[in-house]
Design a protein around this motif. Structure first.
Motif, PDB file in Angstrom:
ATOM      1  N   UNK A  52      36.695  78.390  40.030  1.00  0.00           N
ATOM      2  CA  UNK A  52      37.317  79.602  39.482  1.00  0.00           C
ATOM      3  C   UNK A  52      38.394  80.177  40.397  1.00  0.00           C
ATOM      4  N   UNK A  53      38.131  80.160  41.694  1.00  0.00           N
ATOM      5  CA  UNK A  53      39.012  80.858  42.631  1.00  0.00           C
ATOM      6  C   UNK A  53      40.092  80.011  43.261  1.00  0.00           C
ATOM      7  N   UNK A  54      39.875  78.681  43.313  1.00  0.00           N
ATOM      8  CA  UNK A  54      40.850  77.815  43.996  1.00  0.00           C
ATOM      9  C   UNK A  54      41.528  76.876  43.006  1.00  0.00           C
ATOM     10  N   UNK A  55      40.741  75.977  42.396  1.00  0.00           N
ATOM     11  CA  UNK A  55      41.331  75.045  41.431  1.00  0.00           C
ATOM     12  C   UNK A  55      40.195  74.293  40.741  1.00  0.00           C
ATOM     13  N   UNK A  56      40.158  74.290  39.404  1.00  0.00           N
ATOM     14  CA  UNK A  56      39.113  73.557  38.684  1.00  0.00           C
ATOM     15  C   UNK A  56      39.089  72.065  39.024  1.00  0.00           C
ATOM     16  N   UNK A  57      40.246  71.503  39.422  1.00  0.00           N
ATOM     17  CA  UNK A  57      40.326  70.083  39.761  1.00  0.00           C
ATOM     18  C   UNK A  57      39.524  69.733  41.015  1.00  0.00           C
ATOM     19  N   UNK A  58      39.099  70.750  41.776  1.00  0.00           N
ATOM     20  CA  UNK A  58      38.308  70.508  42.990  1.00  0.00           C
ATOM     21  C   UNK A  58      36.858  70.146  42.670  1.00  0.00           C
ATOM     22  N   UNK A  59      36.454  70.361  41.426  1.00  0.00           N
ATOM     23  CA  UNK A  59      35.091  70.021  41.006  1.00  0.00           C
ATOM     24  C   UNK A  59      35.185  68.982  39.897  1.00  0.00           C
ATOM     25  N   UNK A  67      38.855  65.458  48.593  1.00  0.00           N
ATOM     26  CA  UNK A  67      40.286  65.220  48.776  1.00  0.00           C
ATOM     27  C   UNK A  67      41.105  66.293  48.046  1.00  0.00           C
ATOM     28  N   UNK A  68      40.706  66.608  46.820  1.00  0.00           N
ATOM     29  CA  UNK A  68      41.413  67.641  46.054  1.00  0.00           C
ATOM     30  C   UNK A  68      41.268  69.005  46.722  1.00  0.00           C
ATOM     31  N   UNK A  69      40.070  69.293  47.222  1.00  0.00           N
ATOM     32  CA  UNK A  69      39.839  70.576  47.891  1.00  0.00           C
ATOM     33  C   UNK A  69      40.665  70.677  49.171  1.00  0.00           C
ATOM     34  N   UNK A  70      40.683  69.605  49.965  1.00  0.00           N
ATOM     35  CA  UNK A  70      41.480  69.607  51.203  1.00  0.00           C
ATOM     36  C   UNK A  70      42.949  69.814  50.885  1.00  0.00           C
ATOM     37  N   UNK A  71      43.426  69.150  49.861  1.00  0.00           N
ATOM     38  CA  UNK A  71      44.830  69.284  49.470  1.00  0.00           C
ATOM     39  C   UNK A  71      45.131  70.723  49.053  1.00  0.00           C
ATOM     40  N   UNK A  72      44.209  71.330  48.316  1.00  0.00           N
ATOM     41  CA  UNK A  72      44.411  72.698  47.828  1.00  0.00           C
ATOM     42  C   UNK A  72      44.393  73.722  48.953  1.00  0.00           C
ATOM     43  N   UNK A  73      43.488  73.543  49.919  1.00  0.00           N
ATOM     44  CA  UNK A  73      43.361  74.580  50.956  1.00  0.00           C
ATOM     45  C   UNK A  73      44.313  74.388  52.126  1.00  0.00           C
ATOM     46  N   UNK A  74      44.684  73.140  52.425  1.00  0.00           N
ATOM     47  CA  UNK A  74      45.582  72.943  53.560  1.00  0.00           C
ATOM     48  C   UNK A  74      47.051  73.089  53.177  1.00  0.00           C
ATOM     49  N   UNK A  75      47.314  73.274  51.894  1.00  0.00           N
ATOM     50  CA  UNK A  75      48.695  73.536  51.472  1.00  0.00           C
ATOM     51  C   UNK A  75      48.897  75.001  51.095  1.00  0.00           C
ATOM     52  N   UNK A  76      47.841  75.798  51.174  1.00  0.00           N
ATOM     53  CA  UNK A  76      47.937  77.204  50.781  1.00  0.00           C
ATOM     54  C   UNK A  76      47.026  78.054  51.656  1.00  0.00           C
TER      55      UNK A  76
END
Length: 195
Positions: A52-59, A67-76
């Motif tokens: 809900x808070x970061x990106x649905x693609x992370x789950x 990998x998706x979570x790392x990409x989302x958090x290390x770019x923002x």
């Protein structure tokens, strides 16, 4: 007197080397990264908060796509802050239980964390052991260990280093892990100063 000591430093600094030495010496070490993974993987509320808070693609299929979570958090920086908020309260609670219940008879315990101040673990520890290494050595270590590109490593270093705490812990001790200075004698000296 019972002590909880943080082992901290940026990615590739050598925190894990210090932790392994302490574990071999018989001291309990709480590894925030591995514990956070277990907590995240076992808590559906955390997974939902990430979606809900970061990106649905992370789950994906009810599991965290690392990998998706790392990409989302290390770019923002905003996403990284959201993840820290979601996860670190649970980690602090688990660490408190680990320290006071599981290891209540131990006089000295350690907690390894790359993000001491962002996670507010600095408020829980009696002193901090800051592991440091030259930036190029850190980049080289992480590229080799994690099969990441130089740019990916530098992005992670930048995201960690961008946070500046309002106040530094009052008891910080430096461990130099530059590849030339022996680490064990530094650890032994710090421990002898505790006892």
């Amino acid at each position: 007197m019972k002590r909880l000591i943080a082992i901290t430093g940026g990615i590739g600094s050598g925190k894990s080397v210090v932790s392994k030495i302490l574990t071999a010496m018989g001291y309990p070490v709480y590894d925030c990264d591995s514990r956070a993974r277990v907590i995240m993987d076992s808590d559906d509320d955390i997974k939902q908060a990430i979606a809900d808070g970061i990106d649905p693609a992370c789950i994906k299929d009810g599991e965290i796509d690392r990998q998706a979570l790392a990409s989302a958090v290390f770019s923002s920086a905003d996403n990284l802050e959201k993840l820290n908020h979601i996860v670190h309260g649970a980690v602090r609670k688990h660490l408190a239980s680990w320290h006071t219940l599981e290891h209540r008879d131990e006089q000295i315990c350690f907690v390894e964390t790359a993000i001491l101040y962002q996670s507010h673990l600095d408020k829980m520890v009696d002193e901090v052991w800051q592991v440091d290494a030259p930036i190029e050595l850190r980049v080289e270590r992480v590229m080799k260990r994690n099969s990441l590109s130089r740019d990916e490593v530098l992005a992670r270093i930048k995201s960690q280093d961008s946070y500046v705490p309002e106040t530094i812990h009052p008891a910080v001790h430096l461990i130099d892990n530059d590849g030339d200075t022996a680490v064990l004698p530094q650890i032994e000296k710090l421990i002898s100063n505790i006892n």
